[in-house]
Design an enzyme around this catalytic site. Sequence first.
Site, PDB file in Angstrom:
ATOM      1  N   ASN A 143       1.063  -1.171   0.031  1.00 54.72           N
ATOM      2  CA  ASN A 143      -0.055  -0.066   0.504  1.00 54.72           C
ATOM      3  C   ASN A 143       0.960   1.007   0.142  1.00 54.72           C
ATOM      4  OD1 ASN A 143       0.727   0.232   3.055  1.00 54.72           O
ATOM      5  ND2 ASN A 143      -0.748   0.162   4.248  1.00 54.72           N
ATOM      6  N   HIS A 145       3.509   2.234   1.893  1.00 62.30           N
ATOM      7  CA  HIS A 145       3.889   2.191   3.316  1.00 62.30           C
ATOM      8  C   HIS A 145       5.197   2.030   3.262  1.00 62.30           C
ATOM      9  CE1 HIS A 145       3.487  -1.845   5.624  1.00 62.30           C
ATOM     10  NE2 HIS A 145       4.211  -1.590   5.032  1.00 62.30           N
ATOM     11  N   GLU A 150       1.331   4.365   7.225  1.00 59.05           N
ATOM     12  CA  GLU A 150       0.426   3.582   6.436  1.00 59.05           C
ATOM     13  C   GLU A 150      -0.487   5.570   5.686  1.00 59.05           C
ATOM     14  OE1 GLU A 150       0.223   0.719   6.154  1.00 59.05           O
ATOM     15  OE2 GLU A 150      -0.224  -0.197   7.883  1.00 59.05           O
TER      16      GLU A 150
END
Length: 252
Positions: A143, A145, A150
């Site tokens: 994602n 990160h 995050e």
Amino acid sequence: MGFGLTNIKIIIAEDYDQMSAKAAHIMADEISLRPDGVFGFATGGTPVGMYKELIRMRQAGEVSFAKVTAFNLDEYYPIEKANDQSYDYFMKDNLFNHVDIDHSRLNIPNGECSDPVAECISYEAKIAAAGGIDLQLIGIGLNGHIGFNEPADHFTNATNHIELTESTIRANRRFFVHEKDVPRHALTMGIRTIMSAQKILLIANGEKKSGILEQVLFGDITPKVPASVLQLHHNVTIVIDKPAGAKIAARI
Ligand code: PGA
């Protein structure tokens, strides 16, 4: 080569082993230049081969960690150091117990602390007291990160205590026997902490990382893709294997 930019250098290796060797040599060269430097380490599946190569190089007398100070990116919270899924355990098992590093100069956020906010403030202060990080190794999540920063509506600042996203919890699920054992929080260097490193070395392998790497390098700079902020860092080296570079190879 950095698609017209001079701040990001991209090395596409043939395969995982070559990626690991190249990244290990980049770090070892930096340690040779600054034997008493401050180096940032990362966990995950990606750096395991690089750490194996660093251990081999240490055993061959090609590098010494004797005066190095180490700071790890992150740690689950809460977690006991003795838990074989803690990042404390991972780093000792995969690198620190096998090289000549002084264990009093190892720093990993303390997943056993009772006050995570105080732990984050103290961790950030330790990095500052060491003079900042010379070279920070990072991986990248599916994602986008980096560390455990995050996707969010804003970039994080200093080391902080965060809640993991479902995507990261799912990705980590494979390492734990029961889903309920997967920690849902973490302590992580913030984006500003990572961006303050003099140099950043990002490693990634596998086709599954190719899409996020394309977004990171060619997409908007947005906290929704935390690693996209690397476009603004002055000295990033990205070492990836061919499958991870599949979507960017034609554009660099
Ligand atoms: P991985 O994790 O090396 O296990 O893919 C990287 C990350 O999540 O930063």
